[in-house]
Design a protein around this motif. Structure first.
Motif, PDB file in Angstrom:
ATOM      1  N   SER A 274       0.825  -1.219   0.000  1.00 17.29           N
ATOM      2  CA  SER A 274       0.000   0.000   0.000  1.00 17.29           C
ATOM      3  C   SER A 274       0.857   1.267   0.000  1.00 17.29           C
ATOM      4  O   SER A 274       0.470   2.272  -0.601  1.00 17.29           O
ATOM      5  N   GLU A 275       2.044   1.216   0.627  1.00 12.40           N
ATOM      6  CA  GLU A 275       2.916   2.397   0.606  1.00 12.40           C
ATOM      7  C   GLU A 275       3.326   2.747  -0.824  1.00 12.40           C
ATOM      8  O   GLU A 275       3.440   3.925  -1.178  1.00 12.40           O
ATOM      9  N   ALA A 296       9.556   0.838  -4.305  1.00 12.59           N
ATOM     10  CA  ALA A 296       8.889   0.683  -3.005  1.00 12.59           C
ATOM     11  C   ALA A 296       8.178  -0.667  -2.910  1.00 12.59           C
ATOM     12  O   ALA A 296       8.145  -1.293  -1.843  1.00 12.59           O
TER      13      ALA A 296
END
Lengths: 351, 165
Positions: A274-275, A296
């Motif tokens: 989700s980041e 990420a």
């Protein structure tokens, strides 16, 4: 092949009542029958679901979500006009998997339940903690170039081979199950389990539970205009992914209002961070941005063998899938679904 | 546990008594119904040599348990021609040199018939190659196979228009 009892229940209730330890559900059989032939799986009883016509419907529910029966074939789902219109990367992922024959046979629930393609899992004479707990893992010192770089454990480095589950993960699908203690729902993100110390536990299903349907939320169709599946494989068609990504953007005024992406073939479940998605929200689409988000998503990736190259491949696959999504969902399904060789605008087709 | 099923194969109904649930459709066709046109290649769904139509749709008969197919309609390579006339896909394979050793050919032809019925590829060679990827040809007659499927697709569309007119 070890012999077994075969029963053909006429209702879901009969099917659930027929379950016993050592029994397997039989859907399309494309994975199970194959693994029974190699001897990797030896169910004592097959419960054939083929007569359960009630599990073959695709319908739009009053809340706008789509409900897909467990036995809908991959081919039928990929060609469903509402799926193509509202969740096009689901169709693209399905059409990038297997062959025309297998897609006619394979079912959506069977796709969620398919086993890893790790060669040591398929070989009954190899050590495999996933197939035979406590025997060890021959993959650690064996052919492991295509195995996991995320979420693996010392006990197991297998990957989930599914294409279909990758967009399902990005689109927040829900799995409806029925079992001896009633009905319940499982979020797709909780459905497949990472191996940890118990790789033999592959899904959140309890013994005797049966998938009856999948649901795609109404809100997830908001990504339809910018949604792609990209699958890197060793040949252009009829091959499992070595890295894949389902990427979906909801665009507003030239900016990304909301982003979803999940990676396939890198872990024992579709990988969604989700980041990494949050990095994209509010930004204008741009190659450097997609690279940051991809980095990420792969944070914490480590080689489990001769496969450090898959970490960089995963990053590039994610960045490229995001760029393809930003360019827009094609009007017509590409001739080579999810292919890195599919014609970009104006380029000649490659094969 | 014995299983009795009814199968319609190439238009003819068969009552089949299976004493073993492990019998695949492929083995049933070849070993018990004397229809050896359907070939066994890998026996694992990877080569496509065993392709037949089940209720009009192409499938790998090696991965189907016969006992689960009660009431199904099966079409094999032996059931394609009508009254001595070859099916347009069979004719196109001959005219386009779409095989060498011939072992994969029944599966290739049944897969092509299924693909054309799906309407997925039209006569686009790229879409035909993608749609036929479940059928391997170790003689590598792929170029001829693609030409044959293109030609058969066009011929069948033309015949259909003439029939409608």
């Amino acid at each position: 092949m070890k012999s077994f009892d075969l029963i053909r229940p006429a209702t879901v209730q009969e099917a659930i009542a027929a379950w016993e330890p050592g029994a397997s559900w039989l859907g399309g059989g494309t994975n199970l029958v194959d693994l029974m032939k190699t001897g990797a799986l030896e169910p004592g009883k097959l419960i054939d679901l083929g007569r359960l016509a009630v599990l073959r419907d695709v319908e739009t529910l009053p809340d706008g979500s789509m409900r897909i029966g467990a036995l809908v074939s991959n081919a039928d789902l990929a060609d469903n006009p509402e799926i193509l219109r509202r969740y096009p990367m689901v169709s693209e992922a399905l059409l990038s998997g297997a062959s025309g024959q297998l897609r006619n046979m394979a079912t959506v629930a069977g796709n969620l339940m398919q086993r890893t393609r790790c060669a040591y899992f398929q070989d009954p004479y190899a050590a495999c903690n996933r197939r035979a707990p406590g025997t060890g893992c021959d993959a650690r010192e064996g052919e492991n170039a295509n195995l996991a770089v995320l979420g693996w454990s010392d006990a197991c480095i297998a990957t989930n081979p599914s294409d279909f589950c990758v967009p399902l993960s990005a689109l927040d699908a829900v799995v409806e199950v029925a079992g001896p203690s009633g009905e319940r729902e499982i979020a797709i993100g909780d459905f497949h389990l990472l191996p940890g110390d118990t790789p033999e536990r592959e899904t959140a299903l309890q013994p005797g539970e049966l998938i009856v349907a999948l649901r795609l939320p109404a809100a997830s169709s908001g990504f339809a205009a910018n949604a792609r599946y990209l699958k890197v494989r060793e040949r252009t068609s009829f091959a499992f992914a070595i890295a894949s990504c389902a990427a979906a953007l909801r665009m507003e005024g030239g900016r990304i209002a909301e982003a979803r992406f999940a990676l396939g073939a890198l872990a024992a479940k579709p990988w969604r961070v989700s980041e990494a998605e949050a990095l994209l929200a509010g930004q204008a689409p741009d190659a450097a941005l997609f690279e940051r988000a991809a980095n990420a998503a792969l944070a914490g990736a480590t080689a489990s063998g001769d496969n450090a190259w898959k970490i960089e491949l995963g990053r590039r696959t994610a960045a490229r899938a995001l760029a393809m999504a930003a360019a827009g969902t094609p009007q017509r399904m590409p001739a080579l679904p999810a292919s890195v060789f599919a014609a970009q605008a104006g380029e000649p087709a490659h094969v | 546990m014995p299983h009795s099923i009814t199968l319609t194969v190439n238009g003819r109904a068969h009552e089949v008594h299976l004493d073993d649930p492990r019998v695949t459709l492929l083995d049933l066709l070849r070993e018990r119904l004397a229809l050896a046109g359907t070939k066994k290649g890998c026996d694992r769904g990877q080569c496509g040599a065993c392709t037949v139509l089940v209720n009009g749709r192409r499938a790998n008969s090696c991965l189907m348990l016969a006992a689960t197919l009660d009431g199904c309609e099966i079409t094999t390579i032996e059931g394609l021609s009508e009254g001595g006339d070859l099916h347009p896909v069979q004719t196109a394979f001959i005219e386009n040199d779409a095989f060498q050793c011939g072992y994969c050919t029944p599966g290739q032809i049944m897969s092509a018939v299924g693909l054309i019925a799906e309407g997925r590829a039209g006569d686009d060679p790229e879409r035909i190659r993608e749609g036929m990827s479940g059928n391997l040809c170790r003689c590598a007659a792929y170029h001829g196979i693609t030409l044959a499927v293109q030609e058969a697709t066009r011929r069948m569309a033309k015949d259909e228009m003439e029939d409608a007119a």
